[in-house]
Design a protein around this motif. Structure first.
Motif, PDB file in Angstrom:
ATOM      1  N   LEU A 262     -24.939  14.358  59.968  1.00  0.00           N
ATOM      2  CA  LEU A 262     -24.347  13.177  60.594  1.00  0.00           C
ATOM      3  C   LEU A 262     -23.816  13.502  61.985  1.00  0.00           C
ATOM      4  N   ASP A 263     -23.278  14.693  62.180  1.00  0.00           N
ATOM      5  CA  ASP A 263     -22.755  15.068  63.498  1.00  0.00           C
ATOM      6  C   ASP A 263     -23.875  15.100  64.545  1.00  0.00           C
ATOM      7  N   SER A 264     -25.049  15.585  64.155  1.00  0.00           N
ATOM      8  CA  SER A 264     -26.174  15.601  65.088  1.00  0.00           C
ATOM      9  C   SER A 264     -26.626  14.187  65.431  1.00  0.00           C
ATOM     10  N   LEU A 265     -26.593  13.298  64.455  1.00  0.00           N
ATOM     11  CA  LEU A 265     -26.953  11.903  64.720  1.00  0.00           C
ATOM     12  C   LEU A 265     -25.945  11.242  65.648  1.00  0.00           C
ATOM     13  N   LEU A 266     -24.663  11.489  65.430  1.00  0.00           N
ATOM     14  CA  LEU A 266     -23.635  10.896  66.291  1.00  0.00           C
ATOM     15  C   LEU A 266     -23.729  11.430  67.712  1.00  0.00           C
ATOM     16  N   PHE A 267     -24.172  12.667  67.867  1.00  0.00           N
ATOM     17  CA  PHE A 267     -24.337  13.246  69.205  1.00  0.00           C
ATOM     18  C   PHE A 267     -25.383  12.472  70.003  1.00  0.00           C
ATOM     19  N   VAL A 268     -26.377  11.921  69.323  1.00  0.00           N
ATOM     20  CA  VAL A 268     -27.406  11.121  69.995  1.00  0.00           C
ATOM     21  C   VAL A 268     -26.969   9.668  70.127  1.00  0.00           C
ATOM     22  N   LEU A 269     -26.222   9.166  69.151  1.00  0.00           N
ATOM     23  CA  LEU A 269     -25.783   7.772  69.207  1.00  0.00           C
ATOM     24  C   LEU A 269     -24.793   7.521  70.333  1.00  0.00           C
ATOM     25  N   HIS A 334     -19.713   5.686  62.687  1.00  0.00           N
ATOM     26  CA  HIS A 334     -19.456   6.941  61.977  1.00  0.00           C
ATOM     27  C   HIS A 334     -18.903   6.667  60.575  1.00  0.00           C
ATOM     28  N   LEU A 335     -17.900   5.809  60.486  1.00  0.00           N
ATOM     29  CA  LEU A 335     -17.313   5.509  59.186  1.00  0.00           C
ATOM     30  C   LEU A 335     -18.302   4.791  58.280  1.00  0.00           C
ATOM     31  N   ASP A 336     -19.118   3.900  58.851  1.00  0.00           N
ATOM     32  CA  ASP A 336     -20.077   3.164  58.028  1.00  0.00           C
ATOM     33  C   ASP A 336     -21.177   4.080  57.498  1.00  0.00           C
ATOM     34  N   LEU A 337     -21.709   4.950  58.355  1.00  0.00           N
ATOM     35  CA  LEU A 337     -22.756   5.865  57.905  1.00  0.00           C
ATOM     36  C   LEU A 337     -22.198   6.934  56.965  1.00  0.00           C
ATOM     37  N   GLN A 338     -20.934   7.265  57.132  1.00  0.00           N
ATOM     38  CA  GLN A 338     -20.323   8.227  56.216  1.00  0.00           C
ATOM     39  C   GLN A 338     -20.168   7.633  54.825  1.00  0.00           C
ATOM     40  N   ALA A 339     -19.878   6.330  54.766  1.00  0.00           N
ATOM     41  CA  ALA A 339     -19.755   5.665  53.475  1.00  0.00           C
ATOM     42  C   ALA A 339     -21.108   5.288  52.884  1.00  0.00           C
ATOM     43  N   HIS A 340     -22.124   5.122  53.746  1.00  0.00           N
ATOM     44  CA  HIS A 340     -23.466   4.742  53.286  1.00  0.00           C
ATOM     45  C   HIS A 340     -24.486   5.696  53.920  1.00  0.00           C
ATOM     46  N   PRO A 341     -24.594   6.917  53.430  1.00  0.00           N
ATOM     47  CA  PRO A 341     -25.544   7.875  54.009  1.00  0.00           C
ATOM     48  C   PRO A 341     -26.986   7.423  53.803  1.00  0.00           C
ATOM     49  N   PRO A 342     -27.874   7.752  54.739  1.00  0.00           N
ATOM     50  CA  PRO A 342     -29.275   7.302  54.615  1.00  0.00           C
ATOM     51  C   PRO A 342     -30.013   7.925  53.453  1.00  0.00           C
ATOM     52  N   GLY A 343     -29.689   9.156  53.072  1.00  0.00           N
ATOM     53  CA  GLY A 343     -30.322   9.759  51.907  1.00  0.00           C
ATOM     54  C   GLY A 343     -31.576  10.553  52.193  1.00  0.00           C
ATOM     55  N   ALA A 344     -31.999  10.671  53.456  1.00  0.00           N
ATOM     56  CA  ALA A 344     -33.186  11.447  53.818  1.00  0.00           C
ATOM     57  C   ALA A 344     -33.070  11.842  55.290  1.00  0.00           C
ATOM     58  N   PRO A 345     -33.757  12.898  55.714  1.00  0.00           N
ATOM     59  CA  PRO A 345     -33.715  13.290  57.129  1.00  0.00           C
ATOM     60  C   PRO A 345     -34.231  12.181  58.034  1.00  0.00           C
ATOM     61  N   ILE A 346     -33.687  12.131  59.241  1.00  0.00           N
ATOM     62  CA  ILE A 346     -33.960  11.056  60.199  1.00  0.00           C
ATOM     63  C   ILE A 346     -34.898  11.579  61.276  1.00  0.00           C
ATOM     64  N   VAL A 347     -35.892  10.773  61.630  1.00  0.00           N
ATOM     65  CA  VAL A 347     -36.838  11.160  62.672  1.00  0.00           C
ATOM     66  C   VAL A 347     -36.780  10.231  63.875  1.00  0.00           C
ATOM     67  N   ALA A 348     -36.155   9.071  63.759  1.00  0.00           N
ATOM     68  CA  ALA A 348     -36.069   8.138  64.888  1.00  0.00           C
ATOM     69  C   ALA A 348     -34.874   7.227  64.690  1.00  0.00           C
ATOM     70  N   VAL A 349     -34.313   6.765  65.815  1.00  0.00           N
ATOM     71  CA  VAL A 349     -33.148   5.884  65.809  1.00  0.00           C
ATOM     72  C   VAL A 349     -33.446   4.699  66.710  1.00  0.00           C
ATOM     73  N   HIS A 350     -33.113   3.521  66.216  1.00  0.00           N
ATOM     74  CA  HIS A 350     -33.272   2.283  66.988  1.00  0.00           C
ATOM     75  C   HIS A 350     -31.956   1.524  66.929  1.00  0.00           C
ATOM     76  N   LEU A 351     -31.346   1.290  68.081  1.00  0.00           N
ATOM     77  CA  LEU A 351     -30.098   0.542  68.176  1.00  0.00           C
ATOM     78  C   LEU A 351     -30.380  -0.835  68.758  1.00  0.00           C
ATOM     79  N   HIS A 352     -29.826  -1.856  68.127  1.00  0.00           N
ATOM     80  CA  HIS A 352     -29.939  -3.231  68.626  1.00  0.00           C
ATOM     81  C   HIS A 352     -28.560  -3.858  68.592  1.00  0.00           C
ATOM     82  N   ALA A 353     -28.164  -4.457  69.699  1.00  0.00           N
ATOM     83  CA  ALA A 353     -26.837  -5.069  69.805  1.00  0.00           C
ATOM     84  C   ALA A 353     -26.979  -6.534  70.170  1.00  0.00           C
ATOM     85  N   GLU A 354     -26.076  -7.330  69.617  1.00  0.00           N
ATOM     86  CA  GLU A 354     -25.986  -8.745  69.962  1.00  0.00           C
ATOM     87  C   GLU A 354     -24.852  -8.924  70.959  1.00  0.00           C
ATOM     88  N   PRO A 355     -25.121  -9.565  72.095  1.00  0.00           N
ATOM     89  CA  PRO A 355     -24.061  -9.723  73.100  1.00  0.00           C
ATOM     90  C   PRO A 355     -23.061 -10.793  72.690  1.00  0.00           C
TER      91      PRO A 355
END
Length: 541
Positions: A262-269, A334-355
């Protein structure tokens, strides 16, 4: 007096775009020699490089096998999705200056856009100031670019790659002199046969091409030669084809190896969220919600590339009020992913935000200061991680008379209860529920006995084993103790939703029961007519 002509076209030239897009979310790699590989393994070739890699001798077209002979050069695979995100961010930045923006075809691994800035002087200042502002915004996106401003479209495009670190402004009438020292490779649309012809004629610069006689050039090369000749002189006209203005807040990145920490993912997020907040701030907006979509690796696949059957994992955080602080949004993720881990290694991340609109709170002179909504979001997220999802919020009444007719809704600050909310409370009338005629007498008698009592609800209600006589409760067991009903007031019938599958119907009694040990229990029991069982709903204290 002749009118004063001002430059109109601003060209933004981003060299080595695949490499810059790949390193935009990886600031730690920007000072290293990086080569971007494209193609199908093992026949991959270099399509883009950083400056340090070019200094070591790496060029476009270098194969993967040849790249291993260059010490200190790190290879990364090309990411089309990250290039699309970087291109969208660049368009969003230049669209703030003018809606007339044309995207040119990539050339020599460079991404190019041209902006029509005619008539923007009164808003953004002279062209040189506009170019400096655009360059500053492009650098804030993590991209290095060269800018050139000119009255002629093709002059700005040809001169932009050679502008250097500062924007270049070509004065009106100086287009031919500016283009003269540039090589013939600066022209767009030069075919291989035309390039060989120019080499046989001994032409090396645009000034050499512009000095040729027009009629003789057309006689030998046709209208295609005349087009290149006009471009070299800075006189070729152009009809802009503006791109459609689409404002989206999205960022994508791909990992070279699966990430399971999770720390490596947050470093990219973190840099991705900073880019989203920056682009929202450019339009005076904030982020109302952020959705992170993770592509999880397929354990059966040998290659680390994203497979079409890769599993998608998606989570959304929605603060109470739109935020423009990437640190708080990162903490919520961070808190949401810590409570709901993906369960498998991650190969790509896509962020989408609503203004959303930026929050502006005006406090009264004598009113106490309220807690910041952002801190409240983090506090609620921490509590939610402890007690579970769906157990933190505010109660919301439903439009029904059914028992327990409420849900836990998302907490929102500065939310006032509307007058219509009181309409959802159950209102009882004996004539509407078919109660016996002695209802008033029973209610008065029970009220006199329980004048100082308060009902303590049991959630969920306790299932009882009841014995009845003449459809009246007589005997039941609770917590291993036998209780005999002394007095019972009821039944009070309630029902609803008979037209749906969630129909409900029950009868309620207020009873006084005595145990064999002499204890007295004053409680409310109910009979579920639909499911034919008895429930202990509450105890009077």
């Amino acid at each position: 007096m002749s009118p004063i002509h001002q430059p109109r076209f601003l060209c933004v030239h981003v060299p080595e775009f695949p490499a810059q897009a790949r390193l935009r979310h990886r600031p730690a790699l920007r000072g290293k020699a990086i080569a971007i590989l494209d193609g199908t393994p093992p026949l991959e070739t270099v399509c883009s490089t950083t400056r340090l890699a070019r200094q070591k001798g790496v060029r476009q077209g270098t194969t993967r096998a040849e790249l291993d002979s260059f010490p200190g050069v790190e290879a990364l695979r090309r990411s089309r999705s990250e290039e699309d995100s970087a291109a969208a961010a660049l368009l969003a930045a230049v669209w703030q200056v003018s809606p007339r923006v044309q995207v040119l075809a990539p050339r020599n691994a460079a991404h190019r856009v041209v902006v029509d800035i005619a008539g923007t002087e009164r808003i953004f200042g002279p062209p040189a100031q506009v170019a400096r502002n655009v360059l500053q915004q492009v650098r804030a996106l993590g991209l290095l670019a060269h800018l050139c401003v000119s009255d002629n479209f093709h002059t700005a495009v040809c001169a932009a790659p050679y502008a250097g670190g500062k924007p270049a402004v070509v004065a009106h009438g100086a287009e031919r002199a500016t283009l003269a020292p540039l090589p013939l490779s600066a022209l767009d649309g030069v075919e291989e046969e035309q390039r060989d012809t120019f080499a046989l004629w001994g032409l090396h610069t645009l000034g050499d091409l512009a000095a040729l006689p027009e009629t003789q050039l057309v006689a030998r090369m046709g209208q295609a030669g005349r087009r290149l000749w006009l471009q070299a002189r800075g006189e070729h006209p152009h009809l802009m084809q503006p791109a459609e203005d689409r404002f989206t807040l999205e960022e994508r990145t791909e990992f070279d190896a699966p990430v399971d920490l999770l720390d490596s993912l947050l470093f990219v997020l973190r840099p991705m969220l900073e880019q989203l907040v920056l682009r929202a701030n450019q339009r005076a907006l904030a982020l109302a919600s952020v959705t992170v979509r993770l592509s999880l690796t397929n354990h059966a696949a040998e290659d680390t590339a994203i497979a079409p059957e890769a599993t998608q994992f998606e989570r959304t955080v929605k603060p109470a009020l739109p935020l423009a602080d990437s640190r708080i949004l990162l903490k919520l993720l961070h808190l949401d992913l810590q409570a709901h881990p993906p369960g498998a290694p991650i190969v790509a991340v896509h962020l989408h935000a609503e203004p959303g609109d930026q929050t502006r709170a005006q406090l009264g002179m004598f009113s106490p200061q309220l807690p910041e909504p952002s801190r409240l979001d983090v506090t609620l997220a921490r509590i939610r991680a402890l007690v579970g999802e769906g157990r933190v919020g505010r109660p919301k009444l439903l439009d029904t008379h059914a028992p327990e007719s409420y849900v836990v809704d998302t907490f929102a600050p500065h939310l006032r209860a509307s007058g219509s909310a009181s309409k959802t409370h159950s209102i009882y009338h004996p004539a509407l529920h078919g109660d016996p005629l002695n209802y008033q007498e029973q209610a008065s008698s029970f009220a006199s006995q329980s004048r100082s009592l308060a009902l303590r609800r049991l959630r969920p209600p306790v299932l009882l084993k009841m014995h009845t006589a003449e459809k009246q409760p007589k005997l039941f067991f609770w917590r291993g103790t036998r209780y005999e009903v002394a007095t019972a007031f009821g039944p009070w019938r309630r029902s609803g939703n008979w037209w749906t599958t969630s129909a409900w119907s029950q009868e309620e009694w207020d009873v006084t029961a005595n145990s064999s040990s002499g204890d007295t229990l004053v409680c409310r029991i109910a009979r579920d007519i639909m499911h034919r069982h008895w429930l202990l709903e509450g105890i009077y204290d």
